[in-house]
Scaffold this motif. Structure first.
Motif, PDB file in Angstrom:
ATOM      1  N   LEU A  28       0.846  -1.185   0.000  1.00 44.70           N
ATOM      2  CA  LEU A  28       0.000   0.000   0.000  1.00 44.70           C
ATOM      3  C   LEU A  28       0.882   1.235   0.000  1.00 44.70           C
ATOM      4  N   GLU A  32      -1.046   7.530  -1.296  1.00 35.89           N
ATOM      5  CA  GLU A  32      -2.369   7.296  -1.877  1.00 35.89           C
ATOM      6  C   GLU A  32      -3.429   7.054  -0.809  1.00 35.89           C
ATOM      7  N   TYR A  33      -3.055   6.339   0.251  1.00 36.33           N
ATOM      8  CA  TYR A  33      -4.044   5.927   1.249  1.00 36.33           C
ATOM      9  C   TYR A  33      -3.881   6.567   2.625  1.00 36.33           C
ATOM     10  N   GLN A  35      -3.828   9.678   3.627  1.00 38.78           N
ATOM     11  CA  GLN A  35      -4.783  10.770   3.792  1.00 38.78           C
ATOM     12  C   GLN A  35      -4.367  11.808   4.832  1.00 38.78           C
ATOM     13  N   ALA A  46      -6.246   1.787   7.362  1.00 41.32           N
ATOM     14  CA  ALA A  46      -6.032   0.828   6.272  1.00 41.32           C
ATOM     15  C   ALA A  46      -6.426  -0.579   6.706  1.00 41.32           C
ATOM     16  N   ASN A  49     -10.191  -0.812   6.834  1.00 39.92           N
ATOM     17  CA  ASN A  49     -10.757  -0.918   5.485  1.00 39.92           C
ATOM     18  C   ASN A  49     -10.545  -2.307   4.900  1.00 39.92           C
TER      19      ASN A  49
END
Length: 74
Positions: A28, A32-33, A35, A46, A49
């Motif tokens: 990951l 991008e993730y 935030q 993460a 999710n």
């Protein structure tokens, strides 16, 4: 130093990026993730999710069903 959007503590983005990358073995991308969150909050989100995704897969029959897991994460 940047302030985490989730817990509001100050953190170093480069250190958070490195910890996030290490936690997920590079699978990951923090940029991008993540935030804008510190490593702890970004990793927690993460993982949450991913657990929701697994629970949905279980509900759809794409993964072995575990009722306790589904109840906990949905």
């Amino acid at each position: 130093m940047t302030k985490c959007h989730e817990c509001e503590k100050e953190f170093d983005v480069e250190a958070a990026r490195a910890e996030y990358t290490s936690e997920f073995s590079g699978e990951l991308d923090y940029d991008e993730y993540g935030q804008g969150n510190c490593a702890d909050c970004a990793i927690s989100e993460a993982e949450s999710n991913m657990n929701v995704g697994r629970a949905i897969d279980m509900m759809n029959g794409d993964e072995d069903y575990d009722d306790d897991f589904v109840q906990k994460h949905l």
